[in-house]
Write a protein that holds these residues in place. Structure first.
Motif, PDB file in Angstrom:
ATOM      1  N   ASN A  29       0.835  -1.032   0.148  1.00  0.00           N
ATOM      2  CA  ASN A  29       0.043   0.212   0.092  1.00  0.00           C
ATOM      3  C   ASN A  29       0.928   1.287  -0.001  1.00  0.00           C
ATOM      4  O   ASN A  29       0.878   1.892   1.040  1.00  0.00           O
ATOM      5  CB  ASN A  29      -0.720   0.001   1.328  1.00  0.00           C
ATOM      6  CG  ASN A  29      -1.980   0.993   1.236  1.00  0.00           C
ATOM      7  OD1 ASN A  29      -1.871   2.095   0.429  1.00  0.00           O
ATOM      8  ND2 ASN A  29      -3.021   0.721   1.998  1.00  0.00           N
ATOM      9  N   PRO A  30       1.660   1.806  -1.199  1.00  0.00           N
ATOM     10  CA  PRO A  30       2.329   2.629  -1.278  1.00  0.00           C
ATOM     11  C   PRO A  30       1.980   3.906  -0.903  1.00  0.00           C
ATOM     12  O   PRO A  30       2.451   4.847  -0.464  1.00  0.00           O
ATOM     13  CB  PRO A  30       3.110   2.644  -2.554  1.00  0.00           C
ATOM     14  CG  PRO A  30       2.180   1.918  -3.306  1.00  0.00           C
ATOM     15  CD  PRO A  30       1.412   0.956  -2.302  1.00  0.00           C
ATOM     16  N   GLU A  31       0.527   4.238  -1.513  1.00  0.00           N
ATOM     17  CA  GLU A  31      -0.264   5.605  -0.886  1.00  0.00           C
ATOM     18  C   GLU A  31      -0.314   5.778   0.398  1.00  0.00           C
ATOM     19  O   GLU A  31       0.275   6.958   1.078  1.00  0.00           O
ATOM     20  CB  GLU A  31      -1.468   5.473  -1.710  1.00  0.00           C
ATOM     21  CG  GLU A  31      -1.582   5.489  -3.202  1.00  0.00           C
ATOM     22  CD  GLU A  31      -1.412   4.030  -3.712  1.00  0.00           C
ATOM     23  OE1 GLU A  31      -1.216   3.079  -2.962  1.00  0.00           O
ATOM     24  OE2 GLU A  31      -1.365   3.841  -5.186  1.00  0.00           O
ATOM     25  N   VAL A  91      11.502  -5.989  20.999  1.00  0.00           N
ATOM     26  CA  VAL A  91      11.554  -6.730  20.151  1.00  0.00           C
ATOM     27  C   VAL A  91      10.763  -5.710  19.083  1.00  0.00           C
ATOM     28  O   VAL A  91       9.421  -5.626  19.056  1.00  0.00           O
ATOM     29  CB  VAL A  91      10.804  -8.203  20.271  1.00  0.00           C
ATOM     30  CG1 VAL A  91      10.543  -8.850  19.145  1.00  0.00           C
ATOM     31  CG2 VAL A  91      11.511  -8.690  21.429  1.00  0.00           C
ATOM     32  N   SER A  92      11.283  -5.347  18.149  1.00  0.00           N
ATOM     33  CA  SER A  92      10.654  -4.446  16.966  1.00  0.00           C
ATOM     34  C   SER A  92       9.549  -5.259  16.391  1.00  0.00           C
ATOM     35  O   SER A  92       9.644  -6.517  16.069  1.00  0.00           O
ATOM     36  CB  SER A  92      11.641  -3.832  15.998  1.00  0.00           C
ATOM     37  OG  SER A  92      12.464  -3.136  16.767  1.00  0.00           O
ATOM     38  N   SER A  93       8.580  -4.356  15.911  1.00  0.00           N
ATOM     39  CA  SER A  93       7.283  -4.947  14.858  1.00  0.00           C
ATOM     40  C   SER A  93       7.991  -4.805  13.589  1.00  0.00           C
ATOM     41  O   SER A  93       8.575  -3.585  13.277  1.00  0.00           O
ATOM     42  CB  SER A  93       6.137  -4.205  15.070  1.00  0.00           C
ATOM     43  OG  SER A  93       5.783  -4.733  16.539  1.00  0.00           O
ATOM     44  N   THR A  94       7.625  -5.555  12.582  1.00  0.00           N
ATOM     45  CA  THR A  94       7.904  -5.405  11.157  1.00  0.00           C
ATOM     46  C   THR A  94       6.973  -6.002  10.428  1.00  0.00           C
ATOM     47  O   THR A  94       6.421  -7.106  10.869  1.00  0.00           O
ATOM     48  CB  THR A  94       9.377  -5.940  10.951  1.00  0.00           C
ATOM     49  OG1 THR A  94       9.682  -5.711   9.721  1.00  0.00           O
ATOM     50  CG2 THR A  94       9.412  -7.600  11.095  1.00  0.00           C
ATOM     51  N   SER A  95       6.937  -5.456   9.202  1.00  0.00           N
ATOM     52  CA  SER A  95       6.013  -6.268   8.087  1.00  0.00           C
ATOM     53  C   SER A  95       6.992  -7.015   7.178  1.00  0.00           C
ATOM     54  O   SER A  95       6.364  -7.590   6.101  1.00  0.00           O
ATOM     55  CB  SER A  95       5.264  -5.001   7.337  1.00  0.00           C
ATOM     56  OG  SER A  95       6.054  -4.080   6.528  1.00  0.00           O
ATOM     57  N   GLU A 117       1.097  -5.869   6.868  1.00  0.00           N
ATOM     58  CA  GLU A 117       1.655  -4.348   6.660  1.00  0.00           C
ATOM     59  C   GLU A 117       0.421  -3.487   7.233  1.00  0.00           C
ATOM     60  O   GLU A 117       0.491  -2.578   7.420  1.00  0.00           O
ATOM     61  CB  GLU A 117       1.774  -4.104   5.229  1.00  0.00           C
ATOM     62  CG  GLU A 117       1.979  -2.886   4.784  1.00  0.00           C
ATOM     63  CD  GLU A 117       2.103  -2.818   3.199  1.00  0.00           C
ATOM     64  OE1 GLU A 117       1.306  -1.899   2.561  1.00  0.00           O
ATOM     65  OE2 GLU A 117       3.038  -3.267   2.939  1.00  0.00           O
ATOM     66  N   GLN A 118      -0.891  -4.127   7.016  1.00  0.00           N
ATOM     67  CA  GLN A 118      -2.013  -3.453   7.435  1.00  0.00           C
ATOM     68  C   GLN A 118      -2.090  -3.112   8.912  1.00  0.00           C
ATOM     69  O   GLN A 118      -2.450  -1.899   9.129  1.00  0.00           O
ATOM     70  CB  GLN A 118      -3.211  -4.306   7.031  1.00  0.00           C
ATOM     71  CG  GLN A 118      -4.718  -3.727   7.195  1.00  0.00           C
ATOM     72  CD  GLN A 118      -5.836  -4.485   6.742  1.00  0.00           C
ATOM     73  OE1 GLN A 118      -5.655  -5.565   6.394  1.00  0.00           O
ATOM     74  NE2 GLN A 118      -6.896  -3.925   7.102  1.00  0.00           N
ATOM     75  N   GLU A 119      -1.595  -3.988   9.704  1.00  0.00           N
ATOM     76  CA  GLU A 119      -1.353  -3.861  11.018  1.00  0.00           C
ATOM     77  C   GLU A 119      -0.335  -2.689  11.501  1.00  0.00           C
ATOM     78  O   GLU A 119      -0.622  -1.939  12.521  1.00  0.00           O
ATOM     79  CB  GLU A 119      -1.154  -5.182  11.943  1.00  0.00           C
ATOM     80  CG  GLU A 119      -2.105  -6.157  11.788  1.00  0.00           C
ATOM     81  CD  GLU A 119      -1.763  -7.319  12.560  1.00  0.00           C
ATOM     82  OE1 GLU A 119      -2.468  -8.256  13.104  1.00  0.00           O
ATOM     83  OE2 GLU A 119      -0.454  -7.964  12.207  1.00  0.00           O
ATOM     84  N   GLN A 120       0.676  -3.011  10.827  1.00  0.00           N
ATOM     85  CA  GLN A 120       1.799  -1.616  11.118  1.00  0.00           C
ATOM     86  C   GLN A 120       1.183  -0.275  10.642  1.00  0.00           C
ATOM     87  O   GLN A 120       1.374   0.594  11.192  1.00  0.00           O
ATOM     88  CB  GLN A 120       2.904  -2.095  10.084  1.00  0.00           C
ATOM     89  CG  GLN A 120       3.661  -3.529  10.810  1.00  0.00           C
ATOM     90  CD  GLN A 120       4.577  -3.158  11.933  1.00  0.00           C
ATOM     91  OE1 GLN A 120       3.984  -3.376  13.001  1.00  0.00           O
ATOM     92  NE2 GLN A 120       5.652  -2.751  11.836  1.00  0.00           N
ATOM     93  N   LEU A 121       0.712  -0.470   9.623  1.00  0.00           N
ATOM     94  CA  LEU A 121       0.205   1.068   9.124  1.00  0.00           C
ATOM     95  C   LEU A 121      -0.898   1.607  10.155  1.00  0.00           C
ATOM     96  O   LEU A 121      -1.141   2.656  10.502  1.00  0.00           O
ATOM     97  CB  LEU A 121      -0.413   1.107   7.650  1.00  0.00           C
ATOM     98  CG  LEU A 121       0.637   0.638   6.701  1.00  0.00           C
ATOM     99  CD1 LEU A 121       0.131   0.570   5.148  1.00  0.00           C
ATOM    100  CD2 LEU A 121       1.771   1.740   6.477  1.00  0.00           C
ATOM    101  N   TYR A 139       9.744  -2.331   3.520  1.00  0.00           N
ATOM    102  CA  TYR A 139       8.756  -2.879   4.746  1.00  0.00           C
ATOM    103  C   TYR A 139       8.847  -2.001   5.842  1.00  0.00           C
ATOM    104  O   TYR A 139       9.724  -1.068   5.681  1.00  0.00           O
ATOM    105  CB  TYR A 139       9.289  -4.337   5.150  1.00  0.00           C
ATOM    106  CG  TYR A 139      10.751  -4.381   5.658  1.00  0.00           C
ATOM    107  CD1 TYR A 139      11.144  -4.093   6.919  1.00  0.00           C
ATOM    108  CD2 TYR A 139      11.729  -4.556   4.852  1.00  0.00           C
ATOM    109  CE1 TYR A 139      12.378  -4.095   7.337  1.00  0.00           C
ATOM    110  CE2 TYR A 139      13.222  -4.732   5.073  1.00  0.00           C
ATOM    111  CZ  TYR A 139      13.446  -4.566   6.341  1.00  0.00           C
ATOM    112  OH  TYR A 139      14.817  -4.364   6.903  1.00  0.00           O
ATOM    113  N   ILE A 140       7.857  -2.009   6.705  1.00  0.00           N
ATOM    114  CA  ILE A 140       7.612  -1.030   7.956  1.00  0.00           C
ATOM    115  C   ILE A 140       8.135  -1.781   9.226  1.00  0.00           C
ATOM    116  O   ILE A 140       7.478  -2.773   9.227  1.00  0.00           O
ATOM    117  CB  ILE A 140       6.203  -0.703   7.639  1.00  0.00           C
ATOM    118  CG1 ILE A 140       5.765   0.364   6.521  1.00  0.00           C
ATOM    119  CG2 ILE A 140       5.922   0.299   8.871  1.00  0.00           C
ATOM    120  CD1 ILE A 140       4.571  -0.466   5.844  1.00  0.00           C
ATOM    121  N   SER A 141       8.762  -1.078   9.737  1.00  0.00           N
ATOM    122  CA  SER A 141       9.286  -1.539  10.901  1.00  0.00           C
ATOM    123  C   SER A 141       9.344  -0.356  11.837  1.00  0.00           C
ATOM    124  O   SER A 141       9.322   0.765  11.538  1.00  0.00           O
ATOM    125  CB  SER A 141      10.879  -1.874  11.085  1.00  0.00           C
ATOM    126  OG  SER A 141      10.940  -3.252  10.356  1.00  0.00           O
TER     127      SER A 141
END
Length: 301
Positions: A29-31, A91-95, A117-121, A139-141
């Motif tokens: 989901n780049p937007e 402990v970091s969260s990551t997609s 990714e949805q949870e991270q965003l 990815y999102i961390s």
């Protein structure tokens, strides 16, 4: 600016057997990712998250380790956590998908908290991360506030690996706070370990992105206001001698933390360490075939 950042994001899965699921990480989901992060520069924690973080910094302490991949941060951090009861890692969260390192798969809840990714965003939108960013454009961390709350309850000093953007976020909230900038005493040894870990000679797209991040991180470590430098002694040794080397480095790091965590590591501004950072940066730029302005544009545009 937004369109340029979206263009930089990796949005298509590329086959890669090093990752669970068979493809390298990508942003689906780049937007929304661009709206929240702008490559990490716009993320802001909520007021409640910020207040909890400041309480930690002013009480039990928050130690941030920043530096290129394969410089030994995780090995020393693990040794400190195992050997000293005062430390607890976040402990970091990551997609990012679970990755295989040296033939061994990472473990959920140990290496990272692996989330969608949805949870991270969603949690980033709610400001529930202390710091969060799009890593390597793919990815999102981030560090979730729930981990800090647990550390405060237990009366522990948090020690964790940081992204550069995370340091900027925390310093906006608590300007006196400084991170520990990690640099390898030998970048040749770091590059050898990195090549073994990544299973490449550094010429794959993924390895090049990570080395681009390494050059950018080394450039940032030269900011004295934000970073105190720790030089991790790295040399090729026999397998049986490696634990002794890691232990010696970890105890030097522990002393630095105990002596300086509450005063911004005053007295630990080693000019020799900064020279090693400068030399390492020059070597990384040569390997990439880029100058520092090109690196800054690529990472900060």
């Amino acid at each position: 600016m937004v369109s340029l950042i979206m263009a930089n994001l990796i949005t298509t899965p590329v086959p890669d057997e090093q990752y669970l699921g068979g493809h390298a990480p990508y942003v689906a989901n780049p937007e929304l990712a661009t709206e929240i992060f702008l490559s990490g520069q716009s993320y802001r924690p909520s007021a409640d998250t910020a207040a909890t973080l400041i309480r930690l910094c002013q009480s039990t302490g928050y130690v941030g380790l920043v530096g290129p991949a394969a410089c030994g941060k995780n090995a020393l951090m693990s040794h400190l956590v195992d050997g000293h009861d005062i430390y607890v890692p976040l402990v970091s969260s990551t997609s990012r998908p679970i990755r295989r390192n040296n033939g061994v798969w990472e473990q959920d809840g140990v290496h990272y908290m692996y989330r969608t990714e949805q949870e991270q965003l969603a949690d980033a939108q709610a400001g529930l991360f202390i710091e969060a960013a799009v890593i390597h454009d793919s990815y999102i961390s981030g560090q979730h506030i729930s981990q800090v709350e647990q550390a405060l309850e237990a009366g522990k000093t948090v020690i964790n690996e940081f992204e550069v953007y995370g340091v900027d976020v925390i310093r906006r909230l608590h300007p006196e706070w400084r991170a520990i900038g990690f640099v390898a005493s030998s970048m040749d040894e770091r590059n050898r370990i990195f090549a073994e870990r990544s299973g490449s000679d550094g010429n794959t797209d993924d390895a090049r992105r990570r080395n681009l991040s390494a050059a950018w991180e080394l450039d940032k470590l030269l900011n004295k206001d934000a970073y105190a430098i720790f030089v991790n002694e790295m040399r090729q040794v026999n397998v049986e001698d490696l634990p002794e080397l890691i232990a010696a480095n970890a105890e030097r790091l522990h002393k630095m933390i105990v002596d300086g965590a509450n005063n911004g590591y005053q007295g630990h501004d080693d000019e020799q360490g900064r020279e090693i950072v400068k030399n390492s940066l020059e070597g990384m730029l040569e390997m990439l075939g880029m100058d520092i302005e090109e690196v800054r544009v690529a990472k900060e545009a």
